[in-house]
Design a protein around this motif. Structure first.
Motif, PDB file in Angstrom:
ATOM      1  N   VAL A 192       8.555  -2.260  35.874  1.00 55.89           N
ATOM      2  CA  VAL A 192       9.483  -1.808  36.293  1.00 55.89           C
ATOM      3  C   VAL A 192      10.871  -1.279  36.559  1.00 55.89           C
ATOM      4  CG1 VAL A 192      10.144  -1.791  39.231  1.00 55.89           C
ATOM      5  CG2 VAL A 192       8.001  -1.741  38.569  1.00 55.89           C
ATOM      6  N   GLY A 193      11.397  -2.528  35.703  1.00 52.25           N
ATOM      7  CA  GLY A 193      12.465  -2.121  35.469  1.00 52.25           C
ATOM      8  C   GLY A 193      13.083  -1.485  34.384  1.00 52.25           C
ATOM      9  N   LEU A 194      12.306  -1.750  33.429  1.00 52.87           N
ATOM     10  CA  LEU A 194      13.300  -0.421  32.683  1.00 52.87           C
ATOM     11  C   LEU A 194      12.769   0.772  32.760  1.00 52.87           C
ATOM     12  CD1 LEU A 194      11.306  -3.363  29.019  1.00 52.87           C
ATOM     13  CD2 LEU A 194      14.088  -2.827  30.020  1.00 52.87           C
ATOM     14  N   ALA A 195      11.125   0.590  32.784  1.00 48.58           N
ATOM     15  CA  ALA A 195      11.255   2.376  32.803  1.00 48.58           C
ATOM     16  C   ALA A 195      11.629   3.081  34.347  1.00 48.58           C
ATOM     17  CB  ALA A 195       9.451   2.209  34.151  1.00 48.58           C
ATOM     18  N   THR A 196      12.148   1.877  35.053  1.00 47.95           N
ATOM     19  CA  THR A 196      13.297   2.850  36.499  1.00 47.95           C
ATOM     20  C   THR A 196      14.551   2.700  35.889  1.00 47.95           C
ATOM     21  OG1 THR A 196      12.695   1.646  38.142  1.00 47.95           O
ATOM     22  CG2 THR A 196      14.403   2.697  38.778  1.00 47.95           C
ATOM     23  N   ALA A 197      15.104   2.326  34.682  1.00 52.86           N
ATOM     24  CA  ALA A 197      16.605   2.311  34.065  1.00 52.86           C
ATOM     25  C   ALA A 197      16.560   3.424  33.272  1.00 52.86           C
ATOM     26  CB  ALA A 197      16.825   0.863  33.326  1.00 52.86           C
ATOM     27  N   LEU A 198      15.415   3.289  32.132  1.00 53.59           N
ATOM     28  CA  LEU A 198      15.161   4.780  31.474  1.00 53.59           C
ATOM     29  C   LEU A 198      15.322   5.977  31.714  1.00 53.59           C
ATOM     30  CD1 LEU A 198      12.613   3.963  28.877  1.00 53.59           C
ATOM     31  CD2 LEU A 198      14.849   3.589  28.718  1.00 53.59           C
ATOM     32  N   ALA A 199      14.139   5.865  32.970  1.00 59.24           N
ATOM     33  CA  ALA A 199      14.331   7.693  33.882  1.00 59.24           C
ATOM     34  C   ALA A 199      15.824   7.749  34.077  1.00 59.24           C
ATOM     35  CB  ALA A 199      13.194   6.927  34.878  1.00 59.24           C
ATOM     36  N   ALA A 200      16.323   6.397  34.830  1.00 57.93           N
ATOM     37  CA  ALA A 200      17.732   6.626  35.109  1.00 57.93           C
ATOM     38  C   ALA A 200      18.676   7.506  34.144  1.00 57.93           C
ATOM     39  CB  ALA A 200      17.774   5.740  35.896  1.00 57.93           C
ATOM     40  N   ALA A 201      18.666   6.982  33.265  1.00 58.38           N
ATOM     41  CA  ALA A 201      19.390   6.525  32.278  1.00 58.38           C
ATOM     42  C   ALA A 201      19.036   8.375  31.891  1.00 58.38           C
ATOM     43  CB  ALA A 201      18.966   5.974  30.840  1.00 58.38           C
ATOM     44  N   VAL A 202      18.002   8.928  31.118  1.00 62.83           N
ATOM     45  CA  VAL A 202      18.065  10.264  30.830  1.00 62.83           C
ATOM     46  C   VAL A 202      18.235  10.996  31.689  1.00 62.83           C
ATOM     47  CG1 VAL A 202      16.003  11.630  30.121  1.00 62.83           C
ATOM     48  CG2 VAL A 202      15.380   9.679  29.589  1.00 62.83           C
ATOM     49  N   LEU A 203      18.047  11.518  32.878  1.00 60.61           N
ATOM     50  CA  LEU A 203      18.305  12.259  34.322  1.00 60.61           C
ATOM     51  C   LEU A 203      19.772  11.870  34.789  1.00 60.61           C
ATOM     52  CD1 LEU A 203      17.090  13.944  36.247  1.00 60.61           C
ATOM     53  CD2 LEU A 203      17.044  12.024  37.710  1.00 60.61           C
ATOM     54  N   GLY A 204      20.127  10.429  34.260  1.00 64.97           N
ATOM     55  CA  GLY A 204      21.837   9.950  34.906  1.00 64.97           C
ATOM     56  C   GLY A 204      22.830  11.327  33.588  1.00 64.97           C
ATOM     57  N   THR A 205      22.105  10.613  32.260  1.00 64.52           N
ATOM     58  CA  THR A 205      22.890  11.513  31.173  1.00 64.52           C
ATOM     59  C   THR A 205      22.460  13.063  31.045  1.00 64.52           C
ATOM     60  OG1 THR A 205      22.181   9.711  29.612  1.00 64.52           O
ATOM     61  CG2 THR A 205      22.971  10.958  28.624  1.00 64.52           C
ATOM     62  N   ALA A 206      21.413  13.556  31.390  1.00 64.33           N
ATOM     63  CA  ALA A 206      21.441  14.841  31.943  1.00 64.33           C
ATOM     64  C   ALA A 206      22.068  15.014  32.089  1.00 64.33           C
ATOM     65  CB  ALA A 206      19.867  15.259  32.054  1.00 64.33           C
ATOM     66  N   ILE A 207      22.210  14.847  33.314  1.00 67.04           N
ATOM     67  CA  ILE A 207      22.926  15.374  34.463  1.00 67.04           C
ATOM     68  C   ILE A 207      24.313  14.663  34.640  1.00 67.04           C
ATOM     69  CG2 ILE A 207      23.808  15.626  37.147  1.00 67.04           C
ATOM     70  CD1 ILE A 207      21.262  15.085  37.968  1.00 67.04           C
ATOM     71  N   GLY A 208      24.882  14.347  33.894  1.00 64.28           N
ATOM     72  CA  GLY A 208      26.154  14.051  33.501  1.00 64.28           C
ATOM     73  C   GLY A 208      26.559  14.840  32.399  1.00 64.28           C
ATOM     74  N   LEU A 209      26.617  15.156  31.500  1.00 71.11           N
ATOM     75  CA  LEU A 209      25.959  16.202  30.220  1.00 71.11           C
ATOM     76  C   LEU A 209      27.165  17.337  30.824  1.00 71.11           C
ATOM     77  CD1 LEU A 209      23.862  15.003  27.443  1.00 71.11           C
ATOM     78  CD2 LEU A 209      26.282  15.233  27.734  1.00 71.11           C
ATOM     79  N   LEU A 210      25.509  17.985  31.317  1.00 73.11           N
ATOM     80  CA  LEU A 210      25.217  19.282  31.964  1.00 73.11           C
ATOM     81  C   LEU A 210      27.185  19.335  32.937  1.00 73.11           C
ATOM     82  CD1 LEU A 210      23.421  21.355  32.395  1.00 73.11           C
ATOM     83  CD2 LEU A 210      22.755  20.905  34.251  1.00 73.11           C
ATOM     84  N   ALA A 211      27.153  18.539  33.353  1.00 74.41           N
ATOM     85  CA  ALA A 211      27.619  19.064  34.437  1.00 74.41           C
ATOM     86  C   ALA A 211      29.563  18.816  33.916  1.00 74.41           C
ATOM     87  CB  ALA A 211      27.990  17.825  36.203  1.00 74.41           C
ATOM     88  N   ALA A 212      29.629  17.903  32.670  1.00 76.38           N
ATOM     89  CA  ALA A 212      31.088  17.840  32.032  1.00 76.38           C
ATOM     90  C   ALA A 212      30.961  18.848  31.088  1.00 76.38           C
ATOM     91  CB  ALA A 212      30.566  16.340  31.049  1.00 76.38           C
ATOM     92  N   TRP A 213      29.584  19.546  30.366  1.00 73.37           N
ATOM     93  CA  TRP A 213      29.660  20.135  29.618  1.00 73.37           C
ATOM     94  C   TRP A 213      29.876  22.185  30.308  1.00 73.37           C
ATOM     95  CZ3 TRP A 213      25.129  23.831  28.673  1.00 73.37           C
ATOM     96  CH2 TRP A 213      24.953  23.983  27.316  1.00 73.37           C
ATOM     97  N   ARG A 214      29.193  22.409  31.248  1.00 74.22           N
ATOM     98  CA  ARG A 214      29.095  23.305  31.669  1.00 74.22           C
ATOM     99  C   ARG A 214      30.168  23.503  33.390  1.00 74.22           C
ATOM    100  NH1 ARG A 214      24.620  27.083  31.890  1.00 74.22           N
ATOM    101  NH2 ARG A 214      25.825  28.697  33.035  1.00 74.22           N
ATOM    102  N   GLY A 215      31.124  22.486  33.704  1.00 78.18           N
ATOM    103  CA  GLY A 215      31.480  22.693  34.774  1.00 78.18           C
ATOM    104  C   GLY A 215      32.200  23.179  35.850  1.00 78.18           C
TER     105      GLY A 215
ATOM    106  N   ALA B  54      32.061  11.192  32.592  1.00 80.97           N
ATOM    107  CA  ALA B  54      33.255  11.269  32.380  1.00 80.97           C
ATOM    108  C   ALA B  54      33.680  10.840  30.945  1.00 80.97           C
ATOM    109  CB  ALA B  54      33.964   9.540  33.182  1.00 80.97           C
ATOM    110  N   ALA B  55      32.628   9.867  30.224  1.00 85.68           N
ATOM    111  CA  ALA B  55      33.077   9.668  28.826  1.00 85.68           C
ATOM    112  C   ALA B  55      33.024  10.777  28.099  1.00 85.68           C
ATOM    113  CB  ALA B  55      31.459   8.841  28.594  1.00 85.68           C
ATOM    114  N   ALA B  56      32.134  11.944  28.446  1.00 86.73           N
ATOM    115  CA  ALA B  56      31.675  12.831  27.519  1.00 86.73           C
ATOM    116  C   ALA B  56      31.992  14.167  27.732  1.00 86.73           C
ATOM    117  CB  ALA B  56      30.217  13.884  28.328  1.00 86.73           C
ATOM    118  N   LEU B  57      33.587  14.487  29.306  1.00 84.37           N
ATOM    119  CA  LEU B  57      34.362  14.966  29.733  1.00 84.37           C
ATOM    120  C   LEU B  57      35.423  14.710  28.483  1.00 84.37           C
ATOM    121  CD1 LEU B  57      35.635  15.095  32.716  1.00 84.37           C
ATOM    122  CD2 LEU B  57      34.867  17.222  31.397  1.00 84.37           C
TER     123      LEU B  57
END
Lengths: 552, 271, 312
Positions: B72-95, B161-164
């Motif tokens: 449960v811990g790992l799957a949640t973290a991985l899902a959150a990491a993938v989703l979070g990174t994708a959204i974070g990157l998208l936000a930083a990249w498209r602005g 923040a990091a991607a920006l």
């Protein structure tokens, strides 16, 4: 820091906290539920009945010996004493008129006598279905009320049942406080009733105690009612405290904050037996098996469960006696049918299903289920003998039993797949819309000699056409059972009725509409110095007899 | 130092989880078969940590529970990491407007009272939207899905923040000038450079998910029996905590160690 | 500043509107209602009773119609009645909110106080830092109900020093005794964040040249720490507190259940489980509002404390 905590944990089981000797004019009681309302007629919940038991007197009630008795009335109406008379209704059906006479000394907390007007008002409010009283069947049947004198009232019913003397939930409401509020607008009466807006008004209470303080969600405090003319209760004050987590409830008891835990809403049985083993010297535990029928409802529309032999095999594969003795310290009564052995209509001679794995296996073979390579049985078509076994998620005691049953069934070659749901989902949808395919473990709570029409009559099978009404979730159909369920309520002769009940139990035991498990027992925890609490084992709370409670 | 300590703790727990069948072989009993004669048995050579309220071996259930809890811990973290990174990157990249909308959404999620919402989600009827109800695997999926709804926010904010800052670097501009595709830039230049902060957030998400699973179990909304998880073991032991405290102590300690391990790893990565 | 404030307030309002609709849908998606449960628990209720009671409470209306009716009422300032408790929603929420805020205030003070003290200790005596770290990590790693049960067993049942839960009957100072264990349970889980942030911030500040100057002027170490270094560490700590405040208002459910203290967490839980949409929504929205306002307040305070941020 942690190792010390852990070390002390072990000591916890050995050293009970120093019990401060409490002032004995107050009794503090722990329960696990907070009453959502204090109005006697709106919403029925155990916590409310328990609190109201101290502060109100119903007309009639089933007592600790499961006999109907008068509490607010002075004589129980009967055909023999003439207070009940058979008659014909205006539309020509057999009817009955019943007169109840109130006790002379019954008074509201403001000193006014409880009168027939109070009963008339309660009948009028109940009769108006927009008021929102529960259990409308009584009011539907009681089509006319006649005030005979200030203490007596007669109701005319369009049906004659053996329970005619019972006033049920119809209890006096203080008309001098409530009538105006109700007449203003019945639909919103509930939220404007004094029971909701000013629960500490003495005029609302006619029992040995009255409510003096309400802490929403936390507790209710009661004090002796000065206008109470019956035997004086032992305690000046009774404090009822709500603690929903049973772990916390036990902790508060051990810490000396609570004197007792009410069995009606108390500790699970295994927690109570463990408590007794550890600190039996401080507390007395009373176990009262009650009208709470734990069973497995099985869906008769599932082909494999429609086979009576499979249902019988399911019972015999479970070592119910072992479960009760190991998990519940032998405190629950095994069920051989849906009628409690303590009920007077119980038939000693009904068929019993002992734990008999050999016969269970033989019955399954006979029904065409033969062992497969993995030990699970299969039929000719190769289908596995798999039953979905459900119960209320989060109920630890039921979940434990469920896992034990799963293991026992496996021994007989039956696979149980566990699928649990929160009570809201299970009762609100899966059961009531018959969306289960296998077996569901839950309990029916009933009153003494209550006719199981809604759970067994074929008219009560919930369907979409009937707007999902009815509680015959199993889909059990049996013409003779239907006839019995219609005949029993209107048979007034006790011996004739007993014969009908015997037949009903015989059919139940043979056909097994549901798999009987046991009758649940309540565990009451009392301090050693308290005497006289007698649990009833049915819906009437022990608090109704608070005047018998005494300090030893 | 912290990283090593944390990894060692987690490795120990993971080895235990993976080795559960071996231990079962050695001890020779089934941790899922109730034995009513052995309820709350004391520690003994056959049952090193004693038995639980249904007479099942506590050590074996802890080890099998580790599988569920860590999954449960790992799957949640991985899902959150993938989703979070994708959204974070998208936000930083498209602005621009997309960035604003996504980040306001993240702010809104942070403002949500998490526990009550988790309770609503956990009690909602998943059958209505086509998910299977009740079975152990679907239980895990359900809990992971619910926890991910809250888990992605932290990762997304860090990733953005990091991607920006990476996107503003000269070598990214240089790569663009050389005609590298946007996808290549994101994958080759940005993602590797923001892996650090994401790893920290992921480690913390593992810890959060393990704790959240135990909280849901306390409320009766966790993993269903007979599967074992640390949360449901702890919650099943609480009724009898006064007479059989050890059945509650062990799963509690297991959760404590796992969460502390993840926190140490996150701390170690941060330095 | 004003523009920023206005923008944030608009944002809060939009979030609340979306949140209310999402929650309404979610609660509506949950099958069954207390009337179904009442039937299961009371043999005297018939199916006809259930249909009648449901109509009476408006539960037979379609979901959207109920939302529209509710939201319309809310905009006019009518919070409606709780169906579960038959009382105006505001009358039920007010005492619960007070009780939760008391718990929360205590927990924040305790967690902040001990956390900052530990942080300062770690910054001033680097050799003690690993011990401080260990305490902080263990505190935040323990499942809160497990920790609560351990505290109850130790302090209430075994030692008998403190009540195991519930509320004081006499009020006044006595009610403080009832607060100790629940506040401690909440605070232990939260002090880690304070310890770390204050340790990090003070640690950085202690390397600044003006601290060296202060030391050179002959100021004692304690004075340097408290008068000079600490105020600079206040900003991150304030932010942690703001985030905590929100999580704690709704998240005290476990503590409230275990210690039998009525409060917002428990109220929301009961309302959701009892399909009391009026109560659940108002309480949820209130908690979200408190959270967002706390964050906003922390941001504003941060700007006031830290001149560098003012122009940003």
């Amino acid at each position: 820091m942690k190792p010390r905590l852990v070390a002390l944990l072990a000591i916890a089981s050995l050293t009970p906290a120093l019990a401060q000797s409490p002032p004995r004019d107050q009794l503090t009681i722990g329960i696990t539920q907070y009453p959502a309302t204090l109005h006697p007629n709106i919403e029925s919940m155990a916590a409310k009945s328990y609190v109201l038991g101290f502060a109100r007197r119903p007309l009639t009630v089933y007592d600790q010996d499961w006999a109907l008795t008068c509490m607010g009335c002075d004589t129980l109406p009967s055909l023999d004493n003439g207070m009940a008379q058979r008659e014909t209704t205006p539309d020509g059906r057999p009817g009955i008129r019943v007169t109840w006479r109130l006790r002379e000394d019954l008074r509201w907390g403001d000193g006014r006598p409880v009168s027939a007007e109070d009963l008339l008002f309660a009948w009028q409010a109940g009769r108006d279905f927009s008021t929102g009283f529960g259990g409308s069947e009584f009011y539907r049947s009681a089509y006319e009320a006649i005030v005979v004198d200030p203490r007596s009232i007669t109701l005319r019913f369009d049906r004659v049942t053996f329970e005619y003397a019972s006033a049920g939930d119809w209890q006096p409401l203080p008309a001098h406080v409530e009538r105006a509020r109700w007449e203003q607008e019945p639909r919103s009466y509930r939220s404007r009733s004094a029971y909701e807006t000013e629960p500490t008004n003495p005029a609302l209470w006619n029992g040995p105690y009255r409510v003096i303080q309400v802490q929403p969600g936390a507790g209710i405090t009661l004090e002796r009612n000065d206008t109470w003319a019956g035997p004086a209760p032992a305690f000046r004050r009774i404090a009822i405290r709500t603690v929903e987590s049973t772990t916390a409830l036990e902790a508060q008891l051990l810490a000396g904050q609570l004197d007792m835990i009410a069995g009606e809403l108390g500790l699970p049985l295994d927690q109570a037996t463990a408590l007794e083993r550890r600190v039996g010297a401080r507390f007395r535990i009373g176990y009262k098996p009650g009208l709470i029928y734990e069973h497995l409802d099985v869906n008769h529309d599932t082909p494999l469960l429609a086979d009576r032999r499979v249902r019988q095999a399911l019972v015999m594969a479970i070592d119910r006696a072992q479960i009760v003795s190991r998990l519940f310290d032998g405190r629950q009564v095994l069920a051989h049918g849906n009628v409690n052995p303590l009920d007077w209509v119980y038939d000693q001679s009904i068929r019993q299903w002992p734990h008999d794995p050999a016969r269970a296996r033989a019955l399954l073979e006979e029904a065409g289920w033969r062992p497969g390579p993995d030990g699970i049985r299969r039929n000719q078509a190769g289908e596995r003998l798999t039953i979905e076994l459900m119960t209320t998620a989060g109920n630890r005691s039921r979940e434990a039993v469920q896992q034990v049953i799963q293991g026992m069934w496996r021994q007989a070659g039956i696979e149980a797949r566990i699928r649990n749901e929160p009570p809201r989902v299970l009762f609100g949808e899966t059961l009531s819309k018959r969306r289960f395919t296998g077996a569901v473990m839950f309990a029916w709570i009933s009153a003494p000699e209550s006719v199981p029409r809604t759970t067994l009559h074929s008219d009560e099978i919930p369907t979409a056409e009937r707007n999902w009404s009815g509680q015959n979730y199993t889909g059990f159909r049996n013409a003779e059972m239907d006839a019995l369920l219609e005949a029993i309520p209107i048979e007034l002769d006790r011996e004739k009725r007993r014969a009908l009940w015997q037949r009903l139990q015989a059919i139940y035991a043979e056909e097994l509409p549901a798999i009987p498990l046991w009758f649940r027992a309540d565990a009451h925890v009392w301090p050693r110095w308290l005497d006289g609490v007698r649990p009833t084992g049915h819906l009437a709370p022990s608090s109704l007899w608070v005047t018998d409670w005494a300090v030893r | 130092m912290r990283l090593i300590l944390g990894l060692a703790l987690l490795l120990l727990l993971a080895l235990g989880a993976l080795g559960a069948p071996l231990v079962q072989e050695a001890l020779g009993h089934d941790p899922f078969a109730p034995d009513l004669f052995l309820r709350h048995g004391p520690a003994s050579p056959e049952h090193p940590l004693g038995t639980d309220e249904l007479g099942r071996d506590l050590l074996l259930r802890l080890l099998y529970g580790a599988r569920v809890s860590l999954a449960v811990g790992l799957a949640t973290a991985l899902a959150a990491a993938v989703l979070g990174t994708a959204i974070g990157l998208l936000a930083a990249w498209r602005g621009g407007a997309l960035d604003a909308v996504l980040m306001r959404l993240a702010d809104g999620m942070l403002a949500l009272p998490a526990l009550p919402v988790l309770v609503v989600l956990a009690a909602a009827d998943t059958g209505r939207i086509g998910l299977p109800r009740g079975e152990p695997l679907s239980d895990i999926i359900r809990i992971v899905a619910i926890l991910t709804i809250f888990g992605w926010v932290g990762v997304a904010r860090l990733a953005r923040a990091a991607a920006l800052s990476v996107l503003a670097r000269d070598y990214v501009r240089a790569a663009r000038a050389l005609g590298a595709g946007e996808g290549r830039i994101l994958l080759r230049h940005v993602v590797p450079n923001i892996a650090g902060p994401i790893a920290v957030a992921t480690a913390l998400a593992v810890a959060g998910a393990i704790l959240a699973e135990s909280t849901l179990s306390f409320l009766g909304l966790g993993i269903a029996p007979p599967a074992a998880s640390w949360g449901n073991m702890l919650s099943n032991a609480q009724d009898l905590v006064f007479s059989a405290p050890w059945a509650a102590v062990w799963p509690g300690l297991a959760i404590l160690l796992a969460v502390a391990g993840c926190t140490l790893v996150a701390d170690g990565l941060r330095r | 500043m004003i523009r920023l404030l206005a923008a944030r307030l608009v944002q809060i309002a939009v979030t609340m509107a979306i949140l209310s609709f999402a929650m309404f849908l979610l609660i509506g998606l949950m099958p069954g209602d207390p009337i179904d449960l009442a039937i299961a628990g009371d043999p005297r209720l018939t199916a006809e009773d259930a249909a009648r009671l449901r109509a009476l409470h408006g539960l037979d209306q379609p979901l959207l119609a109920r939302y529209a009716a509710w939201a319309g009422g809310l905009l006019e300032g009518r919070f409606g009645h709780s169906r579960l408790f038959a009382q105006p929603v505001a009358d039920i929420i007010a005492p619960a909110l007070v009780s939760t805020l008391v718990l929360l205030g205590g927990a924040l003070l305790l967690a902040g106080g001990i956390g900052i003290a530990l942080g300062l200790l770690a910054a001033a005596r680097p050799r003690l830092a690993p011990a401080v770290d260990a305490i902080a990590i263990l505190g935040q790693s323990a499942p809160s109900f497990w920790l609560g049960i351990l505290l109850i067993i130790l302090f209430a049942v075994t030692l008998g020093w403190l009540p195991a839960g519930g509320m004081s009957e006499t009020g006044g100072l006595d009610s403080l005794r009832f607060l100790v264990l629940p506040v401690a349970t909440l605070a232990i889980a939260n002090l880690a964040a304070y310890a770390r942030h204050s340790a990090a911030a003070v640690g950085l500040t202690l390397r600044e040249p003006w601290i060296t100057a202060a030391r050179a002027r002959g100021n004692g170490e304690a004075r340097v720490l408290l008068r000079h270094a600490f105020p600079n560490a206040a900003v991150p700590v304030l932010q942690v507190a703001a985030l905590d405040a929100g999580a704690l208002v709704g998240g005290a459910l476990i503590t409230e259940t275990l210690f039998a203290r009525p409060g917002m967490g428990k109220l929301i839980y009961d309302a959701v489980m009892g399909n009391d949409t009026n109560l659940a929504l108002v309480a949820l929205l209130l908690v979200a509002l408190v959270t967002m306002l706390a964050t906003l307040a922390a941001d504003l305070a941060q700007r006031a404390l830290d001149p560098r941020l003012r122009d940003a």
